[in-house]
Structure formats: structure tokens, C-alpha cells
Design an enzyme around this catalytic site. Structure first.
Site, short mmCIF file in Angstrom:
data_model
loop_
_atom_site.label_atom_id
_atom_site.label_comp_id
_atom_site.label_asym_id
_atom_site.label_seq_id
_atom_site.Cartn_x
_atom_site.Cartn_y
_atom_site.Cartn_z
CE1 TYR A 67 -15.81 -28.04 -30.92
CE2 TYR A 67 -16.38 -30.36 -30.77
CZ TYR A 67 -15.62 -29.29 -30.34
OH TYR A 67 -14.67 -29.46 -29.38
CD1 TRP A 112 -10.72 -31.86 -32.27
CD2 TRP A 112 -8.57 -31.98 -32.88
NE1 TRP A 112 -9.96 -31.52 -31.18
CE2 TRP A 112 -8.64 -31.59 -31.51
CE3 TRP A 112 -7.32 -32.13 -33.47
CZ2 TRP A 112 -7.49 -31.34 -30.76
CZ3 TRP A 112 -6.19 -31.88 -32.70
CH2 TRP A 112 -6.28 -31.49 -31.37
#
Length: 773
Positions: free
Chosen positions: A115, A117
Site C-alpha cells: 500500500y 502512493w
């Protein structure tokens, strides 16, 4: 190329599109895209970050792991130096370890949620490549939902179904009042997940203000609403939004202002919620006086606000921060209920909306367009966790939890493989995470920089950034008008390699290279994915040039939505012909599905549930300040913290902490002091900024300062840099969504008069001599 000559390459980032300016092989400038009227200041930090000393130069192995191999006993991750090795050695070790864990423990013992960006680009998106690799290898335990919006992702389908929000032009044309729970912080809108060609939120909000729309900002921070909005500020105690909404709702009923015809036509379950609201079921009316006591407000103000909302076209919004609190589902559900009681969901410019101001694209009037990433095949492992429950999973293998009507069993994780994220930034209670992090036998990380994630790994593989590869930039949610050609501007820094290339080489070691690459090179993948996106977009009567034209031009621009519609306009026009995607086809004020789950912490209709910690309760006697750990202005999460833009905001090299003058005076604090912020979970240092932009009994310490403990690897060590997640609560919001409760945190603050330890997060860890091979 002659010395001093510069080359220019169009590219993109989470912070926006730009031209990469290169001189003698180095990125020296990032010039904003000419079509972006409000470019992000963060772009100017990209060149420095690209060549920063914290870039990882070559594959690294933690000394203890290299000497002893995988360790089932707790290991000193975060405390040991690293040994450089060759790529050949690193790939041999990684491939052997991935295969060993699968053979000895099964694929479900591999956690590859990855997980985060990462860096922008659809093809090279790190998590997708990791998921593809492990799916082809036999499977892995994954994560679902996000730290940003877990409650929205899981709760809203039950009560509103799949919805699109009112856009800025619709609100400007029809709206009159916006009541914001948690504000719409303009700073957040300068980033977009996957990339963006133009930043639209500032101009969208200005258009609303110019059209005469009024704003009310309910929250503890003045700068959660842009100055030009001239918002009315309501300083309710943090974590009391649901109580305030209930008080408003009670006033609507008590004064006959709720829209009974709307509730009967478009909603289900109001008759089951009403007895709770009026106090029939528990003897406590949720009236304005009750709510005012909880929220620290005046009851007369709440009654006046309810009347005002009922008298005009009103949009109720909740920021994502509001649902990142204990019982964060409730303000979403109650905001929906309140908007339904006003009879305005489906009317242009009215109703309810979530996540305005969270990222750039929310509210943008676009025809959604995007490009697919690398496909992730189905695999044999069904195990997953809600993303914010990673420490629970590592600490409690075999334990069970509730999630959205399911009963999940935590697998026994032996290998953590992370690519494109940093849990030592986004997870809560870092001391608990540090304890959990010692449990797996091996941790492998792809990372460009020596972040805290890399420092707490066993094997670190240096990865490229977006300017070191070719890709296609597009907003993941399709909420931007541009698709961007991301041209490689410089060669990989040091020994970095693309994530896709790393996985392709590992797949070769493990016998499925052709399956992973499908025989395509980087540019062949880009052409393939672009063509798929082009075909899909053509079905919506929108045109794109061929790939070669796109690549040469640098971008595709699409027109704005020519006729933006109100949220749920078709449903409002004819609820039978255009039902919602909820089980009932209507707005669910009472959800039979949720009620059937039998969760005490999330019953069948919105309720006030006391959070684990809040101001105005006995728990505030020892820790009397509420911590707001919001998103930072000078970086994206923890990205670019090492850059000069972020560093210039620091106070004596620590993350700034904002505190109200009343609270500062009571503690003998002034601007420029360094303080110790603490509670039972941990402590950190921060620099003091005294301001009345923060409400009394509240402090603001933004997320993203790189975790920097005085004693690396030691649980409970003082973080000297100012990472708020050493303080935050690691608790699922409820059994329904299991989201993070980071904004339910009480602390105390005291001046720190000791010798200030130097910040070491922005320099590499100890690196030993390279391994002789």
C-alpha cells in the site's frame, strides 16, 4: 551535448505535469505545465529529491540477515547497518527467499499489499507490478481499502451506493450554503493520485464564492478553509461531528423543518431512526442542548444553523479526516441522513459530499478518462486484511476480526514484500508497529530513498523515480482532463532499476518471465495500455490520437464535461426508473444489511458513540490536548520531506507544532521552543508555533516527518523529528470498516530543555564495506 546545454522532457507527477530540465545528466529544474493555471509549489522540490544523498545507490542487505539468514525470532530491524551487494547477488537472495517461503509456509504467508502512493505512472505503478508478480507466483495476502478513505469505501455503498459528487460548476450555479465538517483545505488539492494536468480546486472554490455561496467551517483548524472563502468558523471539539449533526437534525424535527415527503419517497428507515433522535428509545433526546454540551458550542447557535440550512440550498460535506476517527462511519451516515432530512440529495448544488478538498480531482467537472495499468491476474489466495490492520495481523496470527459482514482470520506472515509505500509513515502507533515488524522472517523493500521503511527492511532494492523511466500519467480516478506522456529524462540514479524490471528478473529466476512480461518491452507495454485506453474512451465518443502522435505531443487534452449533472439527479427525477445501487434502491437511513451484521460499534442507523479518547471527558485529565495530525503543506504525505521546501518549514530542524496562545501560555511556551509531545503510546519532539489558527485545547502536528528515533530499533524510543504517528491510536474505526482512527488522539506537551539530538533521518544509515562476491 555540450557542457551547460539543457534538454527538456515533458513528464508528470502526483504534484502535476511539468517539463523536466536536464543539464549534464542531472535534473536541474521542473517547469510547470503551461496549461496549469495553479501549479503545485512542490514541483520545485523534485530535482533536489531526485539526487538527494538519501538515494539508495545499490542493493543492500541488513547485516544480521546476511549473516544469519531468515529469522523466526524477533530481529533487530531498524538498528543494524547494511551491506552493499551486487544486483546478481540480491536477485538470487530475493528469488530464493520468495520461493522458500512459498514452499515451506504457503503463498498466504506472503504479505504483498504494498500500500502507498509510490510514484506516478500507470505502467510502472509499483503496487500493481508487485501484485502481478505475486499473483503469477501463486498468490499472496493482500490489503483492501485505504488509510485515506476506508470508511467512505466500505460504508457509503451500503447507504448511498455508487455516486458521483456535485461538481464546482453545479454548486456555483445552484448552491447557496456549504457546511463543511473538517473543511476543504486548499493545500491538499495540489496533489492527485496518479498525476494531473491542471489544478482546479482553487479556481473552483473562487467560482463558488463569486457566485455568492456562503461557507461554514466546522473543525479545529482555521486554515482548513481558504482565506478568500471568508468562512464562518465553528470550533466544535474534535470527534464530535456526529453529535453536532444529531443536534441539527433534532431541531429540524422539533420545528417541523424536515422534508417528510422526501424522506418517504427517496429513503428507507427514517421511522426507525426517529425514535433514537427524539430520545424515545433511550430517554435522551439528541437535541441542541445535548449536542452543545458534547461539542463545546452554544445550543442557540446550533438551532440557528439548522434553520439556516433548511431555508436554502445546502451542501453538507465531510473531509476525509472526519472519517479517520474512532467510529468514523457515523459522521458519514449522519451527514447523509441530515441532507436527506433537508430533502436535498439529488438537487443540484445541495445534498451531501465526501472528500472535497482531499485531492485535486474531487469536484472537477470532467468526463472521466484514464489509462489502465498492468493487469493483475486472479490467484488462489483469498486472504486479505483491511489495510490499517497490518500491525494486528503481524502480532496476532490466527486471530479473527469482523469486517463488513465477514469474519476474517489473520494469516501467519513470514515474508513482507513492500513496493511503493511506507507504513512507518502512514500507520498509527509506530511503537506497536515496530514490535509487530520484528515478527516476520524476512522483509524486502523496493525504495528509491533511505526512508524509515527501507531502514527497517532486511533486503533493500533501489528503485527508480518517475523521471528515470518512460510511462503514461493519468488520474487513477479519471478526474482530470489530461493524459500525460512521461518521458524518461535522466538515466537511473546510481544502481536503481525500475520496479517492473526487478520483478521481470525475479520472474526469470522463478520460471515465469514470459508470463510476467508477456514478451513486451517498456515502450511496447505503454503502447499496449494506451491503445486499450483509447478504445475504451472511444466508446464514450471521445477521441484520442494514435500513440506516436500522443508521445510526440506530450499529452492528450479532453474537454470539460459539457453538461455536468447534480449528484443522483436521475434518481431524484425518478427513483423507480433510476434506483440507487443500495440494497433497497434508496437512501438507507436504516440499513437492514448493517443491522444484520449485529455490530455493537456500528448499529443499523447513525448514532452517537463515545470515541476512545476525546476532550471533555475524564481521559482528557492527564492528556488534555487533542492532536490533529493532518496532511502537510510542504510535502505529499512523507514524500519530499528531505527537500528544501519541507525543511524550510521546520523549527530547529523539527516538525512545527501549532498551539493556541491560551495553551502555550499555560505551559510557558513561545515561538521557537522545542517541546516533547507525549502520551502512553510514545513521545516525539517538535518546534513550537503559537497561533490562534488552532482552537484551544488542540495542537496540530502534520504527518510526514520521517520517523527518526533517538535509539533506532528500540520500542518506545523518543522520536526526535516530530512524527505524530508515535502518538496516534491504532484501533479500527468499527467492525464494519476497520479504518484507521488516527484523529482520535489525546496528548500532553511540555517544553524540552535537554540537548537537542541531531536529525539523522535525512542522511543514509551506516553502510558497511561491500560484500566480496
Amino acid at each position: 551535448m555540450k557542457a551547460g546545454e539543457r534538454s527538456h522532457f515533458s513528464t508528470g507527477s502526483h504534484y502535476g505535469a511539468y517539463t523536466a530540465v536536464v543539464e549534464e545528466g542531472r535534473l536541474v529544474d521542473a517547469k510547470p505545465f503551461e496549461k496549469d493555471s495553479d501549479p503545485a509549489p512542490l514541483l520545485h522540490a523534485v530535482p533536489e529529491a531526485t539526487h538527494h544523498e538519501t538515494r539508495i545507490s545499490r542493493p543492500m542487505i541488513r547485516k544480521g540477515w546476511l549473516e544469519n539468514g531468515p529469522q523466526s525470532a524477533p530481529s533487530p530491524r531498524g538498528a543494524e547497518p547494511f551491506v552493499p551487494v551486487s544486483w546478481d547477488k540480491a536477485l538470487d537472495l530475493v528469488a530464493a527467499e520468495v520461493d522458500r517461503v512459498k514452499q515451506e509456509h504457503g503463498s498466504r504467508s506472503i504479505y504483498a499489499g504494498s500500500y502507498g502512493w509510490g510514484s506516478s505512472g500507470m505502467f510502472h505503478f509499483a503496487a500493481s507490478n508487485a501484485h502481478r508478480f505475486f499473483a503469477l507466483h501463486g498468490g499472496y495476502t493482500k490489503s483492501v481499502d485505504t488509510y485515506s478513505r476506508a470508511c467512505v469505501q466500505t460504508m457509503v455503498p451500503h447507504i448511498l451506493g455508487k455516486v458521483s459528487l456535485n461538481t464546482w460548476p453545479v454548486i456555483a450555479a445552484h448552491g447557496r450554503l456549504v457546511v463543511m465538517f473538517g473543511g476543504m483545505a486548499l493545500k491538499n488539492s495540489y496533489v492527485g493520485y496518479g498525476g494531473c494536468g491542471e489544478h482546479v480546486v482553487r479556481d473552483g472554490l473562487r467560482a463558488l464564492k463569486d457566485a455568492g455561496v456562503a461557507f461554514v467551517n466546522v473543525g479545529p483548524l482555521r486554515d482548513d478553509a481558504a482565506d478568500f472563502l471568508n468562512a464562518e468558523y465553528v470550533w466544535a471539539r474534535p470527534n464530535t461531528d456526529t453529535a453536532m449533526m444529531l443536534g441539527l437534525a433534532h431541531t429540524l424535527v422539533a420545528e417541523g423543518l424536515h422534508d417528510q415527503a422526501y424522506l418517504a419517497k427517496y429513503c428507507v428507515g427514517f421511522e426507525k431512526f426517529l425514535p433514537y433522535l427524539m430520545g424515545t428509545t433511550d430517554g435522551q433526546p439528541k437535541d441542541a442542548d445535548w449536542a452543545a454540551e458534547i461539542c463545546g458550542l452554544e445550543a442557540d447557535y446550533l438551532r440557528a444553523l439548522a434553520r439556516r440550512m433548511a431555508s436554502t440550498r445546502t451542501l453538507i460535506t465531510t473531509s476525509l479526516s472526519v472519517q479517520r476517527q474512532d467510529h468514523g462511519e457515523q459522521p458519514l451516515w449522519m451527514a447523509t441522513t441530515l441532507a436527506a432530512m433537508l430533502g436535498q440529495i439529488g438537487l443540484p448544488g445541495g445534498g451531501v459530499g465526501f472528500a472535497y478538498g482531499a485531492v485535486n480531482g474531487v469536484g472537477n467537472a470532467v468526463q472521466p478518462v484514464t489509462i489502465p495499468g498492468v493487469p493483475v491476474p486472479q490467484h488462489a489466495v483469498d486472504d486479505f486484511i483491511p489495510v490499517a490492520r497490518i500491525a494486528d495481523m503481524l502480532l496476532n496470527p490466527g486471530a479473527t476480526i469482523d469486517y463488513n459482514g465477514q469474519r476474517l482470520t489473520y494469516p501467519d506472515i513470514k515474508l513482507v514484500y513492500w513496493c511503493g509505500g511506507n507504513p512507518f509513515h502512514h500507520h498509527q502507533n509506530l511503537n506497536r508497529l515496530l514490535s509487530a515488524w520484528q515478527r516476520p522472517e524476512t522483509v524486502i523493500v523496493h525504495e528509491p530513498w533511505w526512508t524509515s521503511m527501507a531502514r527497517h527492511a532486511d533486503i533493500v532494492l533501489p528503485a527508480t523515480t518517475a523521471v528515470e523511466r518512460n510511462d503514461i500519467g493519468a488520474a487513477f480516478g479519471g478526474d482530470d482532463r489530461y493524459i500525460l506522456a512521461m518521458h524518461q529524462a535522466i538515466k537511473p540514479v546510481g544502481g536503481a532499476r525500475n520496479d517492473h524490471d526487478i520483478f521481470a528478473q525475479l520472474a526469470g529466476h522463478l520460471g515465469f518471465h514470459e508470463d510476467f512480461t508477456e514478451g513486451r518491452t517498456e515502450m511496447e507495454w505503454l503502447r499496449h495500455l494506451y491503445d486499450i485506453g483509447r478504445q475504451r474512451i472511444a466508446q464514450r465518443k471521445l477521441e484520442m490520437p494514435d500513440f506516436d502522435t500522443f508521445w510526440a505531443q506530450g499529452y492528450v487534452e479532453f474537454p470539460p464535461d459539457p453538461a455536468p449533472k447534480a449528484m443522483l439527479a436521475d434518481f431524484y427525477a425518478d427513483p423507480k426508473a433510476s434506483p440507487m445501487t443500495t440494497p433497497s434502491g434508496k437512501i438507507e437511513i436504516f440499513s437492514a444489511t448493517i443491522d444484520g451484521f449485529g455490530y455493537d460499534d456500528c448499529p443499523g442507523h447513525p448514532v452517537w458513540l463515545e470515541p476512545a479518547e476525546r476532550l471533555g471527558t475524564s481521559k482528557a485529565e492527564t492528556h488534555p490536548l487533542h492532536l490533529v495530525s493532518n496532511q502537510p503543506k510542504a510535502r505529499l504525505h512523507s514524500q519530499l520531506d528531505m527537500g528544501s521546501i519541507s525543511r524550510k518549514t521546520k523549527i530547529r530542524n523539527r516538525e512545527p507544532m501549532q498551539i493556541n496562545p491560551k495553551d502555550a501560555t499555560a505551559r510557558g511556551l513561545q515561538d521557537g521552543d522545542v517541546v516533547r509531545i507525549y502520551n502512553d503510546r510514545g513521545a516525539c519532539l517538535a518546534g513550537v508555533e503559537v497561533t490562534d489558527d488552532v482552537m484551544p485545547s488542540t495542537i496540530k502536528l502534520s504527518t510526514g516527518a520521517w520517523y527518526d528515533p533517538v535509539t533506532p530499533g528500540e520500542i518506545g524510543s523518543l522520536d526526535k523529528h516530530g512524527n505524530p504517528n508515535v502518538l496516534t491510536l491504532d484501533k479500527g474505526t468499527s467492525s464494519l470498516t476497520q479504518g484507521p482512527s488516527s484523529h482520535t488522539t489525546l496528548v500532553e506537551v511540555e517544553r524540552y530543555d535537554g540537548d537537542l539530538p541531531p536529525i539523522t533521518a535525512h542522511v543514509p544509515p551506516e553502510i558497511l564495506a561491500p560484500l566480496e562476491e
